[in-house]
Scaffold this motif. Sequence first.
Motif, short mmCIF file in Angstrom:
data_model
loop_
_atom_site.label_atom_id
_atom_site.label_comp_id
_atom_site.label_asym_id
_atom_site.label_seq_id
_atom_site.Cartn_x
_atom_site.Cartn_y
_atom_site.Cartn_z
N PHE A 15 -13.73 2.97 4.49
CA PHE A 15 -13.98 4.33 4.95
C PHE A 15 -15.34 4.72 4.39
CE2 PHE A 15 -9.32 4.10 4.49
CZ PHE A 15 -8.94 4.43 5.80
N GLY A 41 -4.02 4.87 -4.73
CA GLY A 41 -5.37 4.54 -4.29
C GLY A 41 -5.66 3.06 -4.20
N ALA A 42 -4.64 2.22 -4.44
CA ALA A 42 -4.87 0.76 -4.42
C ALA A 42 -5.10 0.23 -3.00
CB ALA A 42 -3.69 0.04 -5.06
N LYS A 44 -2.49 0.54 -0.45
CA LYS A 44 -1.21 0.15 0.14
C LYS A 44 -1.00 0.81 1.51
CE LYS A 44 1.09 1.88 -3.38
NZ LYS A 44 0.01 2.46 -4.20
N SER A 45 -1.15 2.14 1.54
CA SER A 45 -0.90 2.85 2.81
C SER A 45 -1.91 2.44 3.87
CB SER A 45 -0.97 4.37 2.60
OG SER A 45 0.08 4.78 1.76
N THR A 46 -3.15 2.25 3.46
CA THR A 46 -4.18 1.84 4.42
C THR A 46 -3.82 0.49 5.04
OG1 THR A 46 -5.85 3.02 3.15
CG2 THR A 46 -6.64 1.37 4.72
#
Length: 503
Positions: A15, A41-42, A44-46
């Motif tokens: 991003f 913030g690692a 995972k969701s992305t």
Amino acid sequence: MTSLALEICGITKAFGNNVAVDGVGFSLQQGEIHALLGENGAGKSTLMNLIYGLYQPDSGEIRIDGKPVVMDSPNTAIARGIGMVHQHFMLVPSLSVAENIALSSGRGKFRFRRKDAEQHVFELSARYGLSIPPRAKVWQLSVGLQQRVEILKALSAAARILILDEPTAALSSPEIAELFDILRRLRDDGHSIIFISHKLKEVMALSDRITVLRRGRNVVTTRVDETSPADLARQMVGHELPLIERPPQVAGDVRLEICSLTVVGHHDQVAVDGCSFDARAGEIVGIAGVDGNGQIELVEAIVGLRKAERGSIRFNKAEITNLPPSKSRQLGYGYIPEDRQTAGLILNFTIAENLILNVHRLKRYQKGFQLDRKRIDADADALIRDYDVRTTNRGALAKSLSGGNQQKVVIARELSQAPELLLAVNPTRGLDIGATDYVHQRLLEQRRHGHAVLLISTELDEVLGLSDRIFVMYQGKLTEATPFREDLSKIGLLMAGGESVNR
Ligand SMILES: Nc1ncnc2c1ncn2[C@@H]1O[C@H](COP(=O)(O)OP(=O)(O)O)[C@@H](O)[C@H]1O
Ligand SMILES: [Mg+2]
């Protein structure tokens, strides 16, 4: 004989110039529960959003049954048998369970056959032990049941691969146990599950294999029986966690003194029932207990948000009982409230503004009748650096920060005043391991600097590890438990009210 359900090969997604996912690869076998473990913030969701077609990768490949697939939208992912249970549910509250399922699977496109839809939900629900009433309106269901409706939605769309993003975050512990049973049943039925979490205990209890992500990269993939919580913690944060070290120290002057305090809570019941204790310079006083035993009312009385019916509260020997909050906060103690999102921060203010929320009256920031912007900005930059707040800049809104970084802003603001007394209520709730350790080190630093800390926490490990003196609060009463520090069963008994309480 295992076959691969899904392969991720060298996926990268940035991003702007923030590389959220950086060359990640792992594979998901058929019939396994694969945990994706990593701090806030690692990435995972992305990564999951890439698999689900919500984002497009900058490079890399996703393969299903050995063949590359371009996940250009969630519809493609769903058609390929991938289902996602989001952190925030996507259900229509006013519709029934069956209606929600029909709506999402397109079954209702032509004509909605209520009986068929309800029968379908009933059968699927029974098969995996989901226990969902097909006719219930979604708004009537608990969070745990709504989550199961999301699972049902995915199954109804014939998902073979299920992605659950931090599914336990909003659940109680019995609900978590039930969810785990459901997931195991799905696995045994041949489904593959990606389970995202930052909680070691859960990951160890549920998964077959674990992939650890750190700052967008995958660090390791391991079988659960070939790793340990300590290994995983190290892999998640990238270094050994320092042990909690609390060298002996002599306590000094009384900073906070509570005498026979009685406070009435909601519904007019006595929430704090004649409590007495003090907190001295250079010590951490811990109050353990299950939520809802009067801890919040106790703190609210101290900071002036709730009336003290009887008894007294003194700060540095001065009477502060029933002082209004505006006056009380000017006394200069620090306060890390339980709910940082509503009480600790103003989410639509910038980080810099949040950092001076309670200190804005200070001379330091006044320039004539105005605020000294330059100075506020310079101080904000220093605090962001010193407290390691991960953000692009001080002008970003507080709501753009992750939970852990929001907490760092609250702590930076409160501790930058070097308060002689710090009130900390569940200061690590919802934080990952690295951020939790950070907060612990800061509390110990307060102690080292000769300040008093009142730590109220439902995390027993935290209270035991940090506190010089320990109390247990149960139904509004305090019992000192310092002598039982090594005797967990005794403390557990006190927390459950299974011991006569003496004041
Ligand atoms: N839509 C987005 N726009 C910009 N940055 C994002 C977006 N989504 C995530 N990020 C950034 O990508 C990184 C990984 O975030 P995320 O995947 O949410 O981590 P996790 O789920 O492991 O907590 C973070 O630095 C986050 O700020
Ligand atoms: Mg996430």
